[in-house]
Structure formats: structure tokens, C-alpha cells
Write a protein that holds these residues in place. Structure first.
Motif, PDB file in Angstrom:
ATOM      1  N   SER A  83       0.841  -1.211  -0.118  1.00  0.00           N
ATOM      2  CA  SER A  83      -0.004  -0.103   0.041  1.00  0.00           C
ATOM      3  C   SER A  83       0.982   1.381  -0.024  1.00  0.00           C
ATOM      4  CB  SER A  83      -0.893  -0.265   1.347  1.00  0.00           C
ATOM      5  OG  SER A  83      -0.212   0.146   2.380  1.00  0.00           O
ATOM      6  N   GLN A  84       0.256   2.415  -0.389  1.00  0.00           N
ATOM      7  CA  GLN A  84       1.083   3.613  -0.380  1.00  0.00           C
ATOM      8  C   GLN A  84       1.503   3.917   1.012  1.00  0.00           C
ATOM      9  OE1 GLN A  84      -1.233   6.561  -2.220  1.00  0.00           O
ATOM     10  NE2 GLN A  84      -0.962   5.905  -4.322  1.00  0.00           N
ATOM     11  N   SER A  86       2.577   1.962   3.448  1.00  0.00           N
ATOM     12  CA  SER A  86       3.376   0.900   3.781  1.00  0.00           C
ATOM     13  C   SER A  86       4.478   1.457   4.440  1.00  0.00           C
ATOM     14  CB  SER A  86       3.798  -0.201   2.701  1.00  0.00           C
ATOM     15  OG  SER A  86       4.617  -0.863   3.230  1.00  0.00           O
TER      16      SER A  86
END
Length: 777
Positions: A83-84, A86
């Protein structure tokens, strides 16, 4: 780091299985991978919040790095799970503290990707050169273990100082940063010149690292102990905790201590953030310009023409990481050419033109299983920590001394705690303190025993006011006898092969026979094969210390001093147990030791304060043990290198009847307590030496000499081997790790020499140094 069926590991340990699946990544299903990503993400964010937000270390650096690497590998194998937000795509910690106002950086503060081996570094450097399409020059600098800080200057004036935060927004610590030594409030226009609007950019952000020098860190923790406050786990926490303080609500005394902590901080700058159109083309030129503006830069920066040379820089500082004034945990390698920075670009969290090579950690977390008290050869009862085995600074550690009951209390550790363990260079492992946040209520307080764990004698201080407790049963306490016998066999004493830890224990505390061959060391030189052959000891597990068992459940035993006859010996009619090679070697070594130099025999007597240096001085001056025993207190104290304290210790030792028994029985067994051909007290001094009348201090690691060997060489050359530096000191021989003695010599203007010059000095004298160095005084 390797991905294996036993979990993700490197040479620093295995991760806790509650965060990491035990199987290799290619064996995970998508659902299993998703579950592990969630666990890893949650834990990494928790660690970041503690580290950046609360200055608390819940896991050591190696474990944190391994968790992030595991997450990266899973996300690479299952890209749809990345995910962005993370942790692999974000920087540092968020800015959730209400103590400090948020500050938005004019340009993002990125983090750095890491490599952990020479192979990984070589692969990274090769990829950079492939992407660049040509060979590059590499700027190498030490990776300071401190707190990243962004300084914003407008027309040369400092307007804000902010922490990294999440890379875009940090915390405003400007008020405190103004008190950090080396951070200029106004930039110069050039070396030593006042700034003008034409000399400096309208806006520039300078990035660097705030740290506390190692010596000042040790002083700070000493002050924390005196004030009854918790010590800092490491210099990074000390720097961060000191910089992120608020003055509001503090008393005058607290403010004074706050300012004292801030005054200990230093900063070194290592790069530029926002700076439109810099008038330089290389990172190394940036440093020159920053220094010209009055900003502090590191002296440990080098530019290398190849990755191989950069690798040599990394290897060198890995071996000499304690030779600098601050803690480092690796080396940062950057592409020197600024134009390539734009070409190579960056990921969401790190530039592609720089990498951090991380050294194996010298500070880790582990579980404190127990605190056990041991008794040494001097009777001192010492608590030591028994821990879950952990790898730190390249070796596995299970135990660390805790010195005495007051130290245990001051460190605040409980049995069952997760503790912070440090091993710096060749220093013995040290427990720094507990990770209080990980306590679950099962921990218990350590209670110092009142009686000797080996002989049952009541422990007591040697004299009033002593913190250390000792067993007063010096003659018969098995632990003290064992320790003294082992000391006799050590390299600094008689250097007897076969008389190490195992041999000493077998001779003094065997399981068979019931009566040990040595009740004290008095009988050492009268040992025979018949004394050694019956000895048996229990075989113990190296991990647990528990006895290994035979098939019938009894403890397994072995004899270090006997063997069964070989088939050839049996054919010759030889029956029954035969002496082992160890037994024969031990007896042969004991025979040789009877004629070893007098100073070695003095050391082996275990006289308090009499080490190799004092023993050498006494032996050289008096020539025999009889002359030493006959000397008055003043005569002993007058010997150069002895003094009143050692003189008193010598006379006190000979006043004890069982000490005299040791000397008498050794002499009866043939030990020679005199130097052949010595003309009597003071005769050696008349012979002089190349260092006669000179005082020399040896400090740090000197190539070609052990610590004792350097002191012996000084005395053998007729000089005085001093332990401290003063105005009367003529030379200080300093090697890596010299520390405060080197600093004192510099302050006093005492001549400092290296290991090669020291070898010349003790061999040929000071005149030879002047020939090799004509400029020397």
C-alpha cells in the motif's frame, strides 16, 4: 540476510515468530502473506512510534531492519499487498507529538536504503553504474548514530530547526537547537567573512545529524545515576531526548540540567535540502561550501574513484569504529556527481544515488533469564546476568557482569526483563537497562545472597564503606582456590598450558575423588601422575550448564587427565588407565615453570595489586623473594613503580601463615625464587637503560605489544611505566582506543608517539626518535 525455512535471519539472530512466518516466502499463500504483512506493518509502526515519538527502543536495530527487509521481500513477491502507506514506502515516524509545533520542510527529507554485506554493496554499486551509463566517483562518510535535523536559513539567518518527522513535516525544535554547539545562528559569506545578501541564497535547507560524543555520553549517564534518574540506553536516545525537551514548567534546577544536556550535543551537516541552482557540481564541493559558511562538517569524508575503494573504506571503519569521537553504525556511500542525483532519482522514501552500509549491531535486546552470583579469586561476590543467547558485535553472548548489588539496583533491571545489551569493540558485554514498556508483571526483583554460594561463609565488605561484598574464607573457598590456580596458569603469570579454566576446576573441584588434589595452590608443584589419573568431572551442556546424562540417567563423567590404552599398547601388555597428553603436558609445564623469571612467580602468588608491572619492578630491584620479604615498608615503597599501597599489600600478604606455606612448599618442590646472577637490591638500577630517568605512558592498542607487554618493555628499558599522564610524563605511546590519556597529553603538550615509534623508543632510546624524526623536540 537469507530467506530460509527456519525464518528470516542474518548473522545477528532470528526474528520472533509472532511477527514472521517460519516458512520461506515462496511457500506462503496469498492469504498467509497478507496476514504476515499486517503483523509486520503493525509492529514496525509501533517500533517507529516508540523510537521517534518517545525516544524508546523496544527492539534493537538489527531486528527492526530485518522486519523491514522481510516486509520488502513479501511485497516484492506479492506486489498487490503493497500500500502507499506501507512502512517500506514511508519515512521515519509521524508528527503526533503535541509538545512541538509542526514544521513543513521545503523539500522532503528522505531516508536511506540499507545493505548489510560486501556482496550487497557491490551489487548496489554495479546497478548504479549501469543506470548511470558510466563509472562514477563515490563519496564515503561515517553514518552517525544520532538524530536527523533540518536547518532552514533565510538570507543566512537561522529561522527554524526541525526533526525529520515523516519526511515532509517535522517537529520545531529551534529554541533548543540554538543551544547546540556548532550550529551557527548566522552563516558567513565565505571563510571568516560576514554574510551579505549577494553571498548567500534567499533560502537553503541544510541537513545533518545531532549527536552526543561518546565521552560526554558517559558523563551524562553518570549524572543521571547521581540524580537517581533513568540512564539513556544509547547516545542516539540521549541526543534525541535532550533536543526534544520543553522548558515550560521546569524548576531552575531542571532548567540548568536541561541546558547542560543541550550543551553536550554536537551537529555535523551532510547535505542540502532546498537550494535553487547550487553553484557546485559535486557533493564533495557542497561540503566545502558549507564549511565556508561556518557549518560543521565531518573530517571523516573521502571520495573514491571505484566501488572497490569505497568497500575498503567501509571495511577499515568497521574495524576502527571506536576510533572516532561519536557512535557510528555504518557508512553512507553517495554518488559524488550532483547531476547524477537527478538522473538516478528516488523512490518514495529513499534516493537511488545513496546507500547506508550497516555494520553488525553492538546493541541488541534480549531476555534476562536470571541473575547469578559468582565468587572470584579475590573473594569478590559478583552478580552477573544470564540471558537468552544473542549475537552482538560478531559474537554470541549469554552472560554479562552486573558488578554489584548497587549496580543492579541502579540499572533498574528485573529478572525476566527484556534488556538492552551492548558490546562495544573489545569491551566485555554490558547490560544497559530494561525495556520497561515490555514488562508483563511476571518479572521479579533480584536479591543479593547473604552467604557465599560456593562455601556458605557469610559475605561481608572487605572494609567499612565498601560496596562490594566478599567471601572472607580466602584459604578454603573452592571458588577462590579455583580462581587463583587458573590465574597461576594464565599468560600474565606462569603461562602454563593445561592449567586454564577446565584444568583448574578439575584440580580443585573434581566430582571424583571426594578429596581434591589441591585444597590450596600450595601443592601445585608437588602434583604427580597418581594425583591426576583418578580425577573425573561431570560433562555439562554448554547452553544450559546442566549435566549431560548417560542412558541409565546418571551424570556423564570424563577425565581430562587419563585415557585408555591403545590396541598396540594392549598387545605390549599395557593395561589400565594411562596418562593423557594433557596430563603429561601439564606436569612438563609445571616443571619448566619452576625456573621462570621471578616477576612471573610474584604475579602467580596472587598478591593484591601486584600485577606484571609492579612484579617486574620488585624483581628487578631486589632480585629474590627473600630480599623482598626482608625489605621494610619504606624500602618497598621507594621502588619506582611500586609505591605505598603495593608495599603495604606485599607485607600484608606475607603476614598470613597459609601464604607463607605456599612459598615454602613451592620452594621445597624446586621453585627458584631468585634471579640467577642478580647482585642484590638496587643493582639493576645502577645498570641504567635507554629510558633511565624517563616516564612513559602506554595507552590504547599498540601493534606488536600487549597492554602488559608495553609496560614491561618500558621497565626493561629502565623507564617508569606510569598509569596516568602528568607534567612529569616524557612520552605517551598512543594507539587506537587511547581515550582520555591521549587528550590529557595533548592538553599538557606531552610528546605523543605511535606504536612504531614506541618500538624504537624502548629498543634504542629517545635519541633514536630524534634521528627518525628531526623535527621532534
Amino acid at each position: 540476510m537469507a530467506d530460509t525455512p527456519d525464518g528470516i535471519t542474518d548473522d545477528r539472530g532470528t526474528l520472533a515468530d509472532r511477527y514472521v512466518d517460519a516458512r520461506a516466502i515462496d511457500e506462503l499463500t496469498r492469504d498467509e502473506a497478507r496476514a504476515e504483512v499486517e503483523r509486520l506493518t503493525s509492529r514496525i509502526l509501533e517500533l517507529r512510534d516508540a523510537y521517534y515519538g518517545r525516544d524508546t527502543v523496544l527492539e534493537d536495530d538489527a531486528t527492526y531492519d530485518a522486519l523491514v527487509r522481510r516486509l520488502e521481500l513479501i511485497e516484492h513477491a506479492f506486489p498487490e499487498l503493497q500500500s502507499q502507506d506501507s512502512p517500506t514506502q514511508t519515512v521515519g515516524g509521524g508528527v503526533e507529538s503535541t509538545l512541538f509545533a509542526p514544521v513543513e520542510h521545503a523539500e522532503r527529507m528522505l531516508s536511506l536504503d540499507n545493505v548489510f554485506s560486501a556482496e550487497e554493496f557491490a551489487d548496489w554499486a554495479a546497478k548504479v553504474e549501469r543506470d548511470a551509463g558510466r563509472p562514477v566517483r563515490w563519496l564515503c562518510e561515517l553514518k552517525i548514530d544520532g538524530l536527523a535535523l533540518n536547518l532552514r536559513y533565510e538570507r543566512g539567518v537561522l529561522v527554524s530547526a526541525a526533526t525529520r518527522g515523516d519526511g515532509r513535516v517535522g517537529e520545531d525544535v529551534t529554541v533548543n537547537a540554538r543551544l547546540v554547539a556548532g550550529i551557527p545562528q548566522r552563516l558567513f559569506g565565505g571563510p571568516g567573512q560576514p554574510a551579505t545578501a549577494d553571498d548567500l541564497p534567499d533560502l537553503v535547507e541544510v541537513r545533518g545529524e545531532v549527536f552526543i560524543p561518546t565521552a560526554l555520553f558517559d558523563e551524562l549517564n553518570a549524572l543521571q545515576r547521581e540524580a537517581g534518574e533513568r540512564e539513556f540506553a544509547n547516545p542516539r536516545n540521549a541526543a534525541s531526548g535532550s533536543l526534544r525537551q520543553k522548558a515550560e514548567g521546569k524548576s531552575d534546577e531542571q532548567l540548568a540540567r536541561m541546558h547542560d544536556r543541550l550543551s553536550r550535543l554536537r551537529m555535523l551537516v551532510h547535505g542540502i535540502g532546498a537550494w535553487p541552482n547550487p553553484p557546485v557540481t559535486a557533493q564533495s564541493e557542497v561540503y566545502g561550501l558549507l564549511q565556508g559558511w561556518g557549518l560543521p562538517i565531518s573530517s571523516h569524508v573521502r571520495v573514491h574513484a571505484s566501488a572497490a575503494e569505497a568497500a575498503q573504506f567501509i571495511a577499515f571503519h568497521g574495524e576502527h569504529r571506536h576510533d572516532v569521537e561519536h557512535e557510528i553504525d555504518g557508512v553512507v556511500v553517495k554518488v559524488d556527481e550532483l547531476a547524477l542525483h537527478d538522473e538516478l532519482g528516488a523512490t518514495s522514501r529513499a534516493p537511488r544515488w545513496a546507500i547506508a552500509y550497516k555494520y553488525p549491531p553492538e546493541q541488541v535486546n534480549t531476555r534476562l533469564l536470571d541473575i547469578v552470583v559468582s565468587v572470584g579469586r579475590t573473594g569478590r561476590a559478583t552478580p552477573y546476568a544470564v540471558m537468552e543467547k544473542v549475537r552482538v558485535a560478531g559474537s554470541e553472548v549469554r552472560q554479562a557482569t552486573l558488578h554489584n548489588q548497587d549496580v543492579v539496583k541502579a540499572k533498574g533491571v528485573l529478572i525476566g526483563d527484556t534488556v538492552v545489551l551492548r558490546k562495544a569493540g573489545d569491551v566485555i558485554p554490558e547490560v544497559l537497562g530494561p525495556v520497561v514498556e515490555l514488562r508483563d508483571g511476571t518479572e521479579r526483583v533480584f536479591v543479593m545472597p547473604t552467604n557465599c554460594p560456593e562455601c556458605g561463609t557469610e559475605l561481608r565488605p572487605a572494609k567499612e564503606g565498601d560496596v562490594d561484598l566478599r567471601c572472607p574464607n580466602a584459604r578454603s573457598c573452592p571458588a577462590q582456590v579455583r580462581g587463583r590456580v587458573e590465574h597461576i596458569g594464565s599468560r600474565g603469570a606462569l603461562d602454563i598450558e593445561g592449567l586454564g579454566e577446565i584444568g583448574a576446576a578439575a584440580l580443585t573441584q573434581p566430582d571424583v575423588p571426594e578429596e581434591p588434589p589441591l585444597r590450596t595452590e600450595a601443592g601445585l608443584f608437588a602434583l604427580t601422575i597418581d594425583d591426576l589419573l583418578p580425577i573425573e568431572v561431570v560433562v555439562r551442556d554448554a547452553e544450559t550448564g546442566l549435566p549431560k546424562l548417560e542412558a541409565d540417567g546418571t551424570a556423564r563423567r570424563r577425565s581430562p587427565f587419563r585415557r585408555n590404552p591403545t590396541a598396540a599398547e594392549k598387545k605390549q601388555g599395557l593395561e589400565g588407565p594411562q596418562p593423557s597428553a594433557v596430563a603429561l603436558t601439564l606436569l612438563d609445564e609445571l616443571e619448566k615453570a619452576k625456573t621462570k623469571p621471578l616477576w612471573r612467580l610474584l604475579v602467580s602468588l596472587n598478591i593484591r595489586h601486584v600485577g606484571p608491572v609492579a612484579a617486574r619492578a620488585l624483581a628487578d630491584w631486589f632480585g629474590s623473594l627473600d630480599a623482598i620479604r626482608a625489605a621494610s615498608l619504606d624500602e618497598l615503597a621507594a621502588v619506582d613503580g611500586v609505591g605505598a599501597i603495593i608495599a603495604e599489600a606485599v607485607q600484608e600478604w606475607f603476614a598470613v601463615d597459609w601464604h607463607v606455606e605456599i612459598v615454602d612448599r613451592w620452594a621445597a618442590a624446586g621453585v627458584q625464587f631468585a634471579t640467577p646472577g642478580h647482585a642484590g637490591p638496587g643493582a639493576a638500577a645502577a645498570a641504567g637503560g635507554v629510558l633511565a630517568g624517563l616516564t612513559v605512558v602506554a595507552t590504547g592498542t599498540l601493534d606488536g605489544f600487549t597492554r602488559e607487554g608495553a609496560q614491561e618493555a618500558i621497565i626493561a628499558a629502565g623507564g617508569k611505566a606510569a598509569s596516568s599522564v602528568s607534567k612529569k610524563t616524557d612520552f605517551v605511546a598512543a594507539g587506537p582506543g587511547a581515550g582520555s590519556k591521549l587528550q590529557k597529553a595533548e592538553e599538557l603538550g606531552v610528546r605523543i608517539i605511535d606504536a612504531a615509534q614506541f618500538a624504537i623508543l624502548v629498543r634504542e632510546g629517545p635519541d633514536a626518535l630524534r634521528v627518525s624524526d628531526p623535527d621532534a623536540g
